[in-house]
Write an enzyme that holds these catalytic residues in place. Structure first.
Site, PDB file in Angstrom:
ATOM      1  N   SER A 120     -28.454 -44.976 -50.813  1.00 18.66           N
ATOM      2  CA  SER A 120     -26.799 -44.308 -50.574  1.00 18.66           C
ATOM      3  C   SER A 120     -26.601 -45.878 -50.385  1.00 18.66           C
ATOM      4  O   SER A 120     -25.170 -46.282 -51.057  1.00 18.66           O
ATOM      5  CB  SER A 120     -26.611 -43.602 -49.672  1.00 18.66           C
ATOM      6  OG  SER A 120     -26.684 -44.320 -48.779  1.00 18.66           O
ATOM      7  N   LYS A 152     -22.639 -46.002 -44.456  1.00 22.62           N
ATOM      8  CA  LYS A 152     -22.188 -46.495 -45.747  1.00 22.62           C
ATOM      9  C   LYS A 152     -21.107 -47.572 -45.141  1.00 22.62           C
ATOM     10  O   LYS A 152     -20.924 -48.091 -44.321  1.00 22.62           O
ATOM     11  CB  LYS A 152     -21.462 -44.959 -45.701  1.00 22.62           C
ATOM     12  CG  LYS A 152     -22.326 -43.376 -45.524  1.00 22.62           C
ATOM     13  CD  LYS A 152     -22.021 -43.628 -46.736  1.00 22.62           C
ATOM     14  CE  LYS A 152     -23.300 -42.068 -46.786  1.00 22.62           C
ATOM     15  NZ  LYS A 152     -24.589 -41.999 -46.373  1.00 22.62           N
TER      16      LYS A 152
END
Lengths: 192, 192
Positions: free
Chosen positions: A114, A151
């Site tokens: 990610s 993230k």
DNA sequence: TTGACATGTGAACGATCGTCCACTATACTG
DNA sequence: CAGTATAGTGGACGATCGTTCACATGTCAA
């Protein structure tokens, strides 16, 4: 056969890497190939003067900065000259360079993709520091639904979003309070 | 007030980080808050039994592996539990982990973006080892026209090509003999 | 309270530490 | 060659090292 200070230093480094401590004067007799501690004393004195080794407040010998450090040569594509003298090269230890707060620092191995567009690939190790305040643009590891995820941290108008660096994933807007496990302070990738 | 082994260990770590050596038994008197070397001796004995500190062949005290290492907790997105006991956590030092041949290892700071698709960004530090034989797919730093450049090493049918990880650049086919300055064994990126 | 055990105290010990000194060997200079 | 630094030898020295001992104190269960 007289030897140069650098050769003596090399012997000390070898010993230190094997034993994780500095040798005593008696042990240096063998390392340096001399037979009196007085000779050793002079050599040590010279190395100390040149700051190649240090002494602490009690007079004990400590390894110099070059003992564990890695040579930093310069920039790629800059066409730099390779320094001949080892003394002229700056050295750093990776642990010193990357870790500021030893107690609150830990590592994780990345398993997802990610953050691929931020140059963080699966298999990389990320260095995290617990308890740091996350700033806009930081990469953080947060706990969402008992799962940890990595993230970008983004705060706009008081609203926090967790944004992945991969177009195939969506941003996460935490419903309840956000549990940040750590802020990414470094990434390490080992090839082989 | 009796203290646990872990608290004693913490004192030793503090001392070691400041002084870069293990304290003597006399110094431990102060660290541990006891008044006899015999008490120290027992504490040290216990810590040695638990492999939290070591002794070398001469009986000298050496720091345990956890003294400099960074805790490795596990995988992101695996929902792992945070180990409560510090002893149960595996620890590594980055220098140990990344560097195999200390003498021939050096670092460079990356200034171009030719390897961006391989996750190597400008400003990253690359760890290089001199003298390693390059294998297909390795990232190498090579000298071309007195300039150093970083590329993938690719060998097909005896022909060597240097391939960038960026579509905006072209592969390089060395005309004369190829001078490989080092093979990239690791990449380190520091955020802050 | 008594006994058993763990833990700390204080001192003595030989071993090793690093420093220092007088002396010798080597190298260089004129 | 003699004269003079420079570097190493070998031993003496006090300081500190870690070990070990007998003994004191604290803790807990019977």
């Amino acid at each position: 056969m007289p030897r140069s200070p650098i050769e003596y230093l090399a012997e000390l480094k070898l010993f230190y890497r094997e034993e994780a401590r500095m040798p005593s004067f008696s042990e240096m007799l063998g390392l340096f190939g001399v037979k009196s501690k007085n000779a050793v004393s002079r050599i040590v004195h010279e190395l100390t003067q040149n700051k190649l080794i240090r002494r602490d407040t009690k007079g004990r010998l400590l390894p110099g900065h070059s003992f564990l450090g890695i040579k930093v040569l310069g920039f790629i594509e800059a066409g730099f000259p390779a320094p001949a003298e080892e003394q002229l090269v700056d050295t750093i230890t990776l642990d010193e360079y990357l870790v500021q707060n030893h107690r609150d620092t830990f590592m994780l191995k990345v398993s997802g993709d990610s953050m691929i567009d931020a140059g963080i690939q699966p298999g990389d190790l990320v260095l995290l520091e617990r308890g740091r305040a996350a700033r806009n643009g930081d990469i953080v590891v947060a706990e969402i639904d008992h799962q940890w995820t990595m993230k970008y941290y983004e705060k706009r108008n008081g609203k926090v979003r967790l944004v992945p660096a991969n177009k195939r994933y969506k941003a996460i807007i935490p419903k309840e309070r956000l549990l940040i496990s750590g802020v990414v302070i470094a990434v390490v990738r080992k090839y082989r």
